[in-house]
Design an enzyme around this catalytic site. Structure first.
Site, PDB file in Angstrom:
ATOM      1  N   HIS A  36     -17.647  -0.347  -1.720  1.00 31.55           N
ATOM      2  CA  HIS A  36     -18.095  -0.900  -0.451  1.00 31.55           C
ATOM      3  C   HIS A  36     -17.131  -0.613   0.705  1.00 31.55           C
ATOM      4  O   HIS A  36     -17.299   0.384   1.401  1.00 31.55           O
ATOM      5  CB  HIS A  36     -18.354  -2.403  -0.630  1.00 31.55           C
ATOM      6  CG  HIS A  36     -18.983  -3.049   0.557  1.00 31.55           C
ATOM      7  ND1 HIS A  36     -19.474  -4.319   0.541  1.00 31.55           N
ATOM      8  CD2 HIS A  36     -19.185  -2.605   1.811  1.00 31.55           C
ATOM      9  CE1 HIS A  36     -19.969  -4.625   1.721  1.00 31.55           C
ATOM     10  NE2 HIS A  36     -19.808  -3.608   2.514  1.00 31.55           N
ATOM     11  N   TYR A  74      13.434  -7.264  12.513  1.00 34.52           N
ATOM     12  CA  TYR A  74      12.709  -6.202  13.211  1.00 34.52           C
ATOM     13  C   TYR A  74      12.023  -6.802  14.437  1.00 34.52           C
ATOM     14  O   TYR A  74      11.524  -7.910  14.391  1.00 34.52           O
ATOM     15  CB  TYR A  74      11.663  -5.598  12.276  1.00 34.52           C
ATOM     16  CG  TYR A  74      10.873  -4.464  12.878  1.00 34.52           C
ATOM     17  CD1 TYR A  74      11.281  -3.143  12.708  1.00 34.52           C
ATOM     18  CD2 TYR A  74       9.732  -4.716  13.634  1.00 34.52           C
ATOM     19  CE1 TYR A  74      10.557  -2.100  13.265  1.00 34.52           C
ATOM     20  CE2 TYR A  74       9.005  -3.671  14.197  1.00 34.52           C
ATOM     21  CZ  TYR A  74       9.421  -2.371  14.000  1.00 34.52           C
ATOM     22  OH  TYR A  74       8.715  -1.331  14.557  1.00 34.52           O
ATOM     23  N   HIS A  96     -15.796  -0.059   7.094  1.00 30.40           N
ATOM     24  CA  HIS A  96     -15.930   1.004   6.092  1.00 30.40           C
ATOM     25  C   HIS A  96     -15.017   2.163   6.488  1.00 30.40           C
ATOM     26  O   HIS A  96     -15.411   3.324   6.409  1.00 30.40           O
ATOM     27  CB  HIS A  96     -17.381   1.494   6.022  1.00 30.40           C
ATOM     28  CG  HIS A  96     -18.367   0.493   5.542  1.00 30.40           C
ATOM     29  ND1 HIS A  96     -19.618   0.852   5.087  1.00 30.40           N
ATOM     30  CD2 HIS A  96     -18.322  -0.854   5.424  1.00 30.40           C
ATOM     31  CE1 HIS A  96     -20.290  -0.232   4.744  1.00 30.40           C
ATOM     32  NE2 HIS A  96     -19.530  -1.274   4.938  1.00 30.40           N
ATOM     33  N   HIS A 155     -14.004  -6.641   8.941  1.00 27.99           N
ATOM     34  CA  HIS A 155     -14.641  -5.869   7.870  1.00 27.99           C
ATOM     35  C   HIS A 155     -14.980  -4.490   8.410  1.00 27.99           C
ATOM     36  O   HIS A 155     -15.572  -4.367   9.476  1.00 27.99           O
ATOM     37  CB  HIS A 155     -15.927  -6.556   7.403  1.00 27.99           C
ATOM     38  CG  HIS A 155     -16.763  -5.699   6.493  1.00 27.99           C
ATOM     39  ND1 HIS A 155     -16.272  -5.159   5.325  1.00 27.99           N
ATOM     40  CD2 HIS A 155     -18.045  -5.248   6.599  1.00 27.99           C
ATOM     41  CE1 HIS A 155     -17.223  -4.442   4.739  1.00 27.99           C
ATOM     42  NE2 HIS A 155     -18.295  -4.465   5.496  1.00 27.99           N
ATOM     43  N   ASP A 183       6.032  -2.522   4.685  1.00 20.77           N
ATOM     44  CA  ASP A 183       6.339  -3.235   5.931  1.00 20.77           C
ATOM     45  C   ASP A 183       5.317  -4.331   6.229  1.00 20.77           C
ATOM     46  O   ASP A 183       5.624  -5.293   6.928  1.00 20.77           O
ATOM     47  CB  ASP A 183       6.342  -2.252   7.118  1.00 20.77           C
ATOM     48  CG  ASP A 183       7.653  -1.482   7.260  1.00 20.77           C
ATOM     49  OD1 ASP A 183       8.662  -1.915   6.675  1.00 20.77           O
ATOM     50  OD2 ASP A 183       7.659  -0.464   7.960  1.00 20.77           O
TER      51      ASP A 183
END
Lengths: 228, 228, 228, 228
Positions: D168, D226, D96, D94, D119
């Protein structure tokens, strides 16, 4: 000769990448020796991280190389025209710093949106026009200098330390080469904040003249009280 | 005297360039000693990389120098007015940090667009008006302080730790000088994200009050549960 | 074999993160050996900070691995089509550098807004179309190369050193791998300033052709006088 | 116990400031141990430069502290809801981070504008709604997790590794904590380029589905080619 001058100009040139004003070889700093009227300037197209003191070229006001085995900056003639006309200008910087150059490319004078600007630059930063075909064919770099000189002729160089050239970049000056670099950093920061300002408010108002005056004269002139 | 206070203020000042909040000498941090009511503040116009602990100036609430051989920040009187009115404010920061200053230049309060903002600042960050000619002529820095104090008079300083000054920059405070620097970093980050937010969506909506309340009180007050 | 070539390509690849052109493994540099027509290229999906000289893969123009125990970049076939068609191109770079990629995503050619652009790139930087379903199913990477080659077929590679691919990123080339990286840095800087330029003035005008010509030919061709 | 898990989570947390995804304490990384169903997570409100391995807190899926003398992240319950519902998710982040958070604040899903996005993320990155007053009062962090879980219930976690929360920030996951950090860096870079893209062209078109499919499946699934 003039080893001290060369060393100063070398060090001032290295400040351009330090302050993120240039990439590769895009920019140059010069300073003039008051007595001999000799100008020390960066050599043309030399990377900053390979630049040595002895690479700095000395030229006279006619553009003739006085010392150095490198070619001087291709913008040398522009510097010389400014030095010839304004004896109080002792240092000059040319860069393509990104925000200032973007205002030059946009063709819009940088408005005095705040005291950061007013502390160092009195009024808007102008964008000067492109040269004509005739001026380019005649002498591009010299005529660029003449364009700047013509704009500056009725102004105080300390109040107007910077101009933008349409679709090109900036020329900035000061009382020595380090002062000119300082003003270049100010110009770029002011240009950055002006960009964000109009993004936030396309109709943002300029700083009231009374506040511009207060801040400029708090830092400059006989009643200045900023600093030690 | 007050060596510990001077050292704290010295270190807090050095955080301004570390967090990219200032260029050159553009900014200052102060802290007040609770018992003696002596304020330690940065000297005027001294570069951060040349600043020494002993350069920090001690002044009393009348603005008289109590210790130090340098002139205090030209913004000292603004700091003093805030300390005089709000005894709980112990540290103050002034900067021209670019995004916050751009909102000040745009003349638009920074909306509370998200929880990053709500975690530290309750409600929008206001832009206070330019001073009048009379206020400038009378005492520019003192009247700037009075303007801030007037805005703050019916507010809690912990909920409103920052204001913007139109066409100028920010004043930010906290429970000590490091808390004030912390709030300055928050303000700049919040201003940056608010700039991008309105670029993406010019009609972006503020955070609902219920979410602002949840986040602010998760971190502040008697029911806070964030942190150790 | 071709140790020098592998070392050059290794070093050129490391310049991509140095100049902030890539994150993680997003990009690749190659160079061709003029005599053997062997191409050295970055291995697929290897982080730059773990890359070793011996990881560089050597392939021939048919795409067959000649040396190396890693798989070559998934974009290898795109590089090869360009080398096959333009023997003077010796180095190629592919990146998703953020500003250039944003113009590719916006689907708008980067206008020549200034001399920074005109110094290195003659005219606008084009955005080439997305491939069709048939081209993707047939051979995505090879057909990307053919699309570039088709666009370039009537142009001088030194005047048009870069293209953008719609919704993807850039391919950039030069007279060797370091020149191609240099042009990639130019492209990103030019793309950044073009972004700010249209933010400041959505109707910004391109550089007049006379100024583009002056700057391009000041640096390139038989009458060039920039540099040593 | 689970020293290796704590060390991994410690190191993954330190990547957040390294990749400029967080300031101060704003963010957290966790990883779950497959066998014991114990989750290691950052302690609440501890600065990254003071964080030690032993500060990492171990909790079970009921949120009870199993080891550690610090309080776990205030967002722990959000992490736990995701782990409980999606056993294949092993790491969660998490932050910001500024560009992704600006899209969350703008309330607009990040369109798939290019292959950098395609991708790693299949389709747009959604903005989930604010919680209601009831949900906040009941259990803010748990109900945030339930909101994410509800959105994800009919999706593959590898194709949808990130969501934005209105006003948020972001929650991002992966097959372990380092993969989750990797996806967070991708999200921020994609959000940055999407911001520039709509600045350049407000009507920019999404990547055609055929190109999204090509790029996503070039890197994922049984036909991926890839990487090594």
């Amino acid at each position: 000769m003039l080893e001290e001058l060369k060393k100063r100009v070398y060090e001032a040139n290295l400040l351009l990448p330090k302050y993120d004003l240039v990439k590769f070889t895009w920019g140059n700093v010069s300073e003039i020796d008051e007595d001999s009227k000799i100008v020390a300037i960066k050599p043309s197209g030399v990377d900053y991280d390979k630049l040595k003191v002895d690479d700095i070229v000395l030229v006279n006001l006619d553009g003739e190389i006085v010392e150095g085995d490198k070619k001087p900056s291709s913008d040398t003639k522009t510097h010389l025209e400014i030095y010839k006309k304004f004896p109080e200008v002792k240092g000059i910087v040319h860069t393509h710093s990104p925000y200032a150059t973007s205002w030059a490319q946009a063709g819009i004078d940088i408005p005095c949106f705040g005291t950061t600007h007013a502390d160092y630059i009195y009024g808007d930063v102008p964008v000067l026009r492109n040269l004509t075909q005739e001026e380019i064919d005649d002498d591009y770099e010299k005529n660029t200098g003449l364009l700047i000189v013509d704009y500056m002729k009725d102004k105080e160089f300390t109040k107007t330390p910077a101009v933008l050239l349409k679709n090109h970049g900036s020329f900035v000056w000061g009382k020595d080469c380090f002062d000119a670099v300082h003003n270049s950093v100010v110009l770029e920061e002011v240009a950055k904040m002006a960009t964000f300002t109009i993004l936030i408010n396309p109709n943002a108002e300029k700083t009231p003249k009374r506040v511009q005056d207060k801040h400029y004269y708090r830092k400059h002139g006989k009643n200045a009280y900023y600093g030690q």
